[in-house]
Enzyme design. Structure first.
Site, PDB file in Angstrom:
ATOM      1  N   GLU A 182       0.785  -1.302  -0.066  1.00  0.00           N
ATOM      2  CA  GLU A 182      -0.071   0.082  -0.086  1.00  0.00           C
ATOM      3  C   GLU A 182       0.872   1.387  -0.006  1.00  0.00           C
ATOM      4  O   GLU A 182       0.799   2.003   0.960  1.00  0.00           O
ATOM      5  CB  GLU A 182      -1.051   0.028   1.238  1.00  0.00           C
ATOM      6  CG  GLU A 182      -1.964  -1.262   1.062  1.00  0.00           C
ATOM      7  CD  GLU A 182      -3.239  -1.236   2.232  1.00  0.00           C
ATOM      8  OE1 GLU A 182      -2.718  -0.360   3.088  1.00  0.00           O
ATOM      9  OE2 GLU A 182      -4.196  -1.451   1.649  1.00  0.00           O
ATOM     10  N   GLU A 376      -5.614  -8.453  -1.145  1.00  0.00           N
ATOM     11  CA  GLU A 376      -6.271  -8.235   0.073  1.00  0.00           C
ATOM     12  C   GLU A 376      -7.727  -7.879  -0.279  1.00  0.00           C
ATOM     13  O   GLU A 376      -7.934  -7.047  -0.966  1.00  0.00           O
ATOM     14  CB  GLU A 376      -5.595  -6.986   1.020  1.00  0.00           C
ATOM     15  CG  GLU A 376      -4.226  -7.297   1.549  1.00  0.00           C
ATOM     16  CD  GLU A 376      -3.826  -6.046   2.404  1.00  0.00           C
ATOM     17  OE1 GLU A 376      -4.743  -5.302   3.085  1.00  0.00           O
ATOM     18  OE2 GLU A 376      -2.720  -5.884   2.749  1.00  0.00           O
TER      19      GLU A 376
HETATM   20  C1  BG6 Z   1      -4.557  -2.643   4.642  1.00  0.00           C
HETATM   21  C2  BG6 Z   1      -3.146  -3.196   5.171  1.00  0.00           C
HETATM   22  O1  BG6 Z   1      -4.316  -1.440   4.820  1.00  0.00           O
HETATM   23  O2  BG6 Z   1      -5.617  -3.110   5.391  1.00  0.00           O
HETATM   24  C3  BG6 Z   1      -3.199  -4.508   6.166  1.00  0.00           C
HETATM   25  O3  BG6 Z   1      -2.221  -3.571   3.965  1.00  0.00           O
HETATM   26  C4  BG6 Z   1      -4.230  -4.100   7.184  1.00  0.00           C
HETATM   27  O4  BG6 Z   1      -1.789  -4.365   7.010  1.00  0.00           O
HETATM   28  C5  BG6 Z   1      -5.563  -4.384   6.181  1.00  0.00           C
HETATM   29  O5  BG6 Z   1      -4.384  -5.166   8.159  1.00  0.00           O
HETATM   30  C6  BG6 Z   1      -6.829  -4.234   7.434  1.00  0.00           C
HETATM   31  O6  BG6 Z   1      -6.868  -2.950   7.946  1.00  0.00           O
HETATM   32  P1  BG6 Z   1      -7.131  -3.183   9.452  1.00  0.00           P
HETATM   33  O7  BG6 Z   1      -6.676  -1.919  10.100  1.00  0.00           O
HETATM   34  O8  BG6 Z   1      -8.678  -3.561   9.724  1.00  0.00           O
HETATM   35  O9  BG6 Z   1      -6.041  -4.163  10.083  1.00  0.00           O
END
Ligand code: BG6
Length: 477
Positions: A182, A376
């Site tokens: 990211e 993701e």
């Molecule tokens: C992304 C990241 O921003 O979202 C992860 O690459 C992160 O590291 C994921 O865990 C989800 O966000 P969060 O804050 O719910 O863990």
């Protein structure tokens, strides 16, 4: 049953990050990283945004990355569970500070290298492809204290040494790579994204874009090195994705939304097309930013372009040019967004928008004409364990089902997608809040926000659902 199938060899799997899963934060010679200095609670946000300097753990604070879910010791058990679900790929990151504890050494730390050898071997034993991110939100603290982290051009050569060490070591084991997780997060959470800490009165924007230039150079160098050392590998960039919608069809709103998207696309435009886009040059001029470049930088960016576009997608965003509407910015998400009245929200206030996923896939493919990799996606939610020890996470299944279907539609729209690694296939520490309670997993980890629990792993209902999805190559949703 769906009326389409996913491409043969589609890489189904899950994604984790070293700092959110491993723990063992000073074991095997590892050095302290930025995330090791981020406690849960009130101070977290100030540290994450670079407003509060903290170079060593503070008395009385709880640091979730120090133990995380102890993947460092339990990776065999966890990978066996991923294999049971039929994973074809596991996205994970290497902790820079396990390999170079301070970040500026010439010689790597053998114990750190050996750890990832063992992890990759374990994956390959089950036919799981490791998909590796070089940096996922963790800079060695020594580099922050001594050099000011990515604001300093020296980081580029330290990173190059790290990246080439890694490629040489794992060239036979890893064929899918990503440079910075990211990368656009640098603008939103500068300490998390780039180890940046600001002093009173400093021009933050100037520092952020200078640091961005350094990361973009480092990324290009890594791409070149990867192509030279592992000719049959693919290396991508990684964007925190999600289309921005205009709040109305007023041209001012449309333009605002385009600008908002360009704020993120800027990074990928450089990484994928190999040059600074015209709109960025205008932005720098309008904001009196002066990005220091050296001879050869432009050439390097041109020759170090990525093979695919990795991205995360959790939901869409919305914006407006109207200051009154902008007052309705929803809290809870790192990406400030005007509330979209058509969308439901997660328990953490993140908009849920499966159609937006299809839109984002199409948008990215139209723009870059390179394969995408969804690295993701998922729903952070509170899970309740029944007295029988079961977790009926139908809400998670519902979220994922709609998103996988939207991705299938995008593929039918003509978008090339290499794979889908959903976020946190096993519960891990939340990056934004540091909580354990915000769970994404198919596998439950018995641990709470304060670090209590036996850390036992158990299968949720979604575990069996995802297993079927993979076994049917996306036909049974
Ligand atoms: C992304 C990241 O921003 O979202 C992860 O690459 C992160 O590291 C994921 O865990 C989800 O966000 P969060 O804050 O719910 O863990």
């Amino acid at each position: 049953m769906t009326n389409f199938t996913f491409p043969k060899g589609f890489l189904w799997g899950g994604a984790i990050a070293a700092n959110q899963a491993e723990g063992g934060y000073l074991e095997g010679g590892k050095g302290l990283t930025t995330v090791d200095l981020m406690p849960t609670g009130k101070k977290r946000w100030a540290i994450a945004t670079g407003s509060l300097e903290s170079f060593s753990p503070l008395e009385g604070e709880f640091y979730p990355s120090h133990e995380a879910i102890d993947f460092y010791h339990r990776y065999k058990e966890d990978i066996a569970l991923f294999a049971e679900m039929g994973f074809k790929a596991l996205r994970l990151s290497i902790s820079w500070a396990r390999i170079f504890p301070k970040g500026d050494e010439e010689q790597p730390n053998e114990a750190g290298l050996q750890f990832y050898d063992d992890v990759f071997d374990e994956c390959l034993k089950y036919g799981i492809q490791p998909v590796v991110t070089l940096v996922h939100f963790d800079v060695p603290v020594h580099l922050v204290e001594t050099y000011g982290s990515w604001r300093n051009r020296k980081l580029v050569s330290f990173f190059e040494n790290y990246a080439t060490t890694i490629f040489k070591r794992y060239k036979d084991k890893v064929k899918y790579w990503m440079t910075f997780n990211e990368i656009n997060m640098l603008l939103h959470l500068p300490f998390i994204g780039a180890g940046l800490v600001f002093k009173e009165g400093e021009n933050r924007l100037q520092i952020q874009y200078q640091a961005a230039h350094h990361q973009l150079l480092a990324s290009a160098l890594a791409v070149k090195a990867c192509h030279e050392i592992i000719p049959d590998a693919k290396i991508g960039c990684m964007l925190a994705g999600g289309a921005t919608y205009p709040y109305t069809c007023h041209p001012d709103d449309i333009f605002k939304a385009m600008e908002k998207d360009r704020e993120s696309f800027f990074f990928i435009d450089v990484q994928s097309r190999g040059e600074y886009p015209g709109y960025a040059k205008r932005f720098f001029k309008d904001n009196h930013l002066n990005i220091e470049m050296e001879a050869g930088d432009e050439e390097l960016l041109k020759t170090g372009t990525v093979d695919y576009i990795g991205f995360s997608y959790y939901g869409s965003r919305a914006t407006s040019d109207d200051p009154e509407i902008l007052k309705q910015i929803s809290s809870g998400n790192v990406f400030a967004s005007v509330e979209n009245p058509y969308l439901e929200k997660s328990e953490w206030g993140w908009p849920i928008d499966a159609k937006g996923f299809r839109i984002t896939c199409n948008q990215l493919y139209d723009r870059y004409q390179k394969p995408l990799f969804v690295v993701e996606n998922g729903l952070g939610a509170v899970d309740e364990v029944t007295p029988e020890g079961e977790i009926h996470d139908d809400y998670r299944i519902a979220y994922l089902r709609k998103h996988v279907a939207a991705m299938g539609e995008a593929i039918q729209d003509g978008v090339e997608i290499l794979g889908y690694t959903s976020w946190g296939p096993i519960d891990i520490v939340s990056a934004s809040t540091g909580e354990m309670k915000k769970r994404y997993g198919y596998i439950y980890v018995d641990k709470d926000n304060d670090g209590r629990g036996k850390m036992e792993r158990s299968r949720k209902k979604s575990f069996y659902w995802y297993k079927e999805v993979i076994a049917s190559n996306g036909e049974k949703l």
